[in-house]
Scaffold this motif. Structure first.
Motif, short mmCIF file in Angstrom:
data_model
loop_
_atom_site.label_atom_id
_atom_site.label_comp_id
_atom_site.label_asym_id
_atom_site.label_seq_id
_atom_site.Cartn_x
_atom_site.Cartn_y
_atom_site.Cartn_z
N ARG A 44 -37.67 -44.04 92.13
CA ARG A 44 -37.40 -42.69 92.66
C ARG A 44 -38.51 -41.73 92.26
O ARG A 44 -39.32 -42.01 91.39
CB ARG A 44 -36.07 -42.17 92.12
CG ARG A 44 -34.88 -42.95 92.60
CD ARG A 44 -33.63 -42.25 92.14
NE ARG A 44 -32.46 -43.01 92.48
CZ ARG A 44 -31.70 -42.77 93.55
NH1 ARG A 44 -32.01 -41.82 94.38
NH2 ARG A 44 -30.63 -43.50 93.78
N TYR A 45 -38.49 -40.56 92.90
CA TYR A 45 -39.40 -39.49 92.50
C TYR A 45 -38.96 -38.95 91.15
O TYR A 45 -37.79 -39.00 90.78
CB TYR A 45 -39.40 -38.36 93.54
CG TYR A 45 -40.17 -38.72 94.79
CD1 TYR A 45 -41.55 -38.66 94.80
CD2 TYR A 45 -39.50 -39.12 95.93
CE1 TYR A 45 -42.27 -38.99 95.94
CE2 TYR A 45 -40.20 -39.46 97.08
CZ TYR A 45 -41.59 -39.39 97.07
OH TYR A 45 -42.28 -39.73 98.19
N TYR A 46 -39.92 -38.39 90.42
CA TYR A 46 -39.66 -37.87 89.08
C TYR A 46 -38.60 -36.77 89.09
O TYR A 46 -37.70 -36.75 88.25
CB TYR A 46 -40.97 -37.37 88.47
CG TYR A 46 -40.81 -36.64 87.16
CD1 TYR A 46 -40.33 -37.31 86.04
CD2 TYR A 46 -41.12 -35.30 87.04
CE1 TYR A 46 -40.18 -36.66 84.84
CE2 TYR A 46 -40.97 -34.63 85.84
CZ TYR A 46 -40.51 -35.32 84.74
OH TYR A 46 -40.35 -34.67 83.56
N ALA B 205 -35.15 -38.24 89.52
CA ALA B 205 -34.74 -38.94 88.30
C ALA B 205 -34.26 -37.96 87.23
O ALA B 205 -33.29 -38.24 86.51
CB ALA B 205 -35.89 -39.78 87.76
N LEU B 206 -34.92 -36.80 87.13
CA LEU B 206 -34.49 -35.78 86.17
C LEU B 206 -33.06 -35.33 86.45
O LEU B 206 -32.24 -35.21 85.54
CB LEU B 206 -35.43 -34.58 86.20
CG LEU B 206 -36.79 -34.73 85.55
CD1 LEU B 206 -37.58 -33.43 85.70
CD2 LEU B 206 -36.65 -35.09 84.10
N PHE C 167 -27.26 -35.35 84.67
CA PHE C 167 -25.85 -35.24 85.00
C PHE C 167 -25.06 -36.54 84.83
O PHE C 167 -23.87 -36.56 85.09
CB PHE C 167 -25.69 -34.71 86.43
CG PHE C 167 -26.13 -33.29 86.56
CD1 PHE C 167 -25.40 -32.27 85.97
CD2 PHE C 167 -27.31 -32.96 87.20
CE1 PHE C 167 -25.82 -30.95 86.06
CE2 PHE C 167 -27.73 -31.65 87.30
CZ PHE C 167 -26.98 -30.65 86.72
N MET C 168 -25.70 -37.60 84.38
CA MET C 168 -24.96 -38.83 84.09
C MET C 168 -24.34 -38.72 82.70
O MET C 168 -24.97 -38.20 81.78
CB MET C 168 -25.88 -40.05 84.14
CG MET C 168 -26.10 -40.59 85.50
SD MET C 168 -27.09 -42.07 85.41
CE MET C 168 -26.17 -43.12 86.47
N PRO C 169 -23.13 -39.22 82.51
CA PRO C 169 -22.42 -39.01 81.24
C PRO C 169 -22.66 -40.08 80.17
O PRO C 169 -21.85 -40.22 79.27
CB PRO C 169 -20.96 -39.04 81.68
CG PRO C 169 -20.95 -40.00 82.80
CD PRO C 169 -22.25 -39.80 83.52
N LEU D 211 -34.55 -40.11 79.36
CA LEU D 211 -35.17 -38.86 79.79
C LEU D 211 -36.37 -38.54 78.90
O LEU D 211 -37.43 -38.13 79.38
CB LEU D 211 -34.15 -37.73 79.75
CG LEU D 211 -34.59 -36.38 80.28
CD1 LEU D 211 -34.93 -36.47 81.75
CD2 LEU D 211 -33.49 -35.36 80.06
N LYS D 212 -36.24 -38.76 77.62
CA LYS D 212 -37.31 -38.48 76.67
C LYS D 212 -38.52 -39.38 76.92
O LYS D 212 -39.66 -38.93 76.91
CB LYS D 212 -36.77 -38.71 75.25
CG LYS D 212 -37.61 -38.15 74.16
CD LYS D 212 -36.87 -38.26 72.85
CE LYS D 212 -37.64 -37.63 71.74
NZ LYS D 212 -36.94 -37.72 70.47
#
Length: 113
Positions: free
Chosen positions: A33-35, A38-39, A44-46, A54-55
């Protein structure tokens, strides 16, 4: 030998104390996916692994900006994978004096944009 014009930056997170199976189910959602997409997905995923991924992803983008001095508007996550790290082996007492093995798994996360 063929040379490609593809530029990429890589980031690693090693010895993460989480099972690779738990991390892999999230990386499958993000790979390719595009960056920017993905952000949004990771924020928003639990799941507990989302901040770790993410880091690493932000580190790969930062490496890209530093190395190539280019815009990050159209970056695609070309590689996002997790490998198994060392396993901590512990024992828990069980019925009738037996020991029950517990495997505490570690992971290595690799991301490139």
């Amino acid at each position: 030998m063929k040379k490609s014009n593809k530029v990429e930056a890589i980031a690693f997170a090693r010895y993460i104390r989480m099972s690779p199976f738990k991390i892999r189910r999230i990386l499958d959602q993000v790979r390719g996916r595009y960056y920017d997409e993905a952000l949004v997905i990771l924020k928003f995923m639990p799941y507990k692994a989302c901040p770790l991924i993410l880091k690493v992803l932000q580190s790969a983008v930062s490496n890209f900006r530093y190395q190539f001095k280019a815009s990050t508007s159209s970056l695609i996550i070309s590689e996002a994978r997790v490998d198994s790290g060392p396993i901590l082996k512990r024992f828990r007492s069980h019925a009738q004096g037996r020991g029950f093995p517990i495997k505490k798994r570690m992971s290595h996360i690799i991301s490139s944009v």
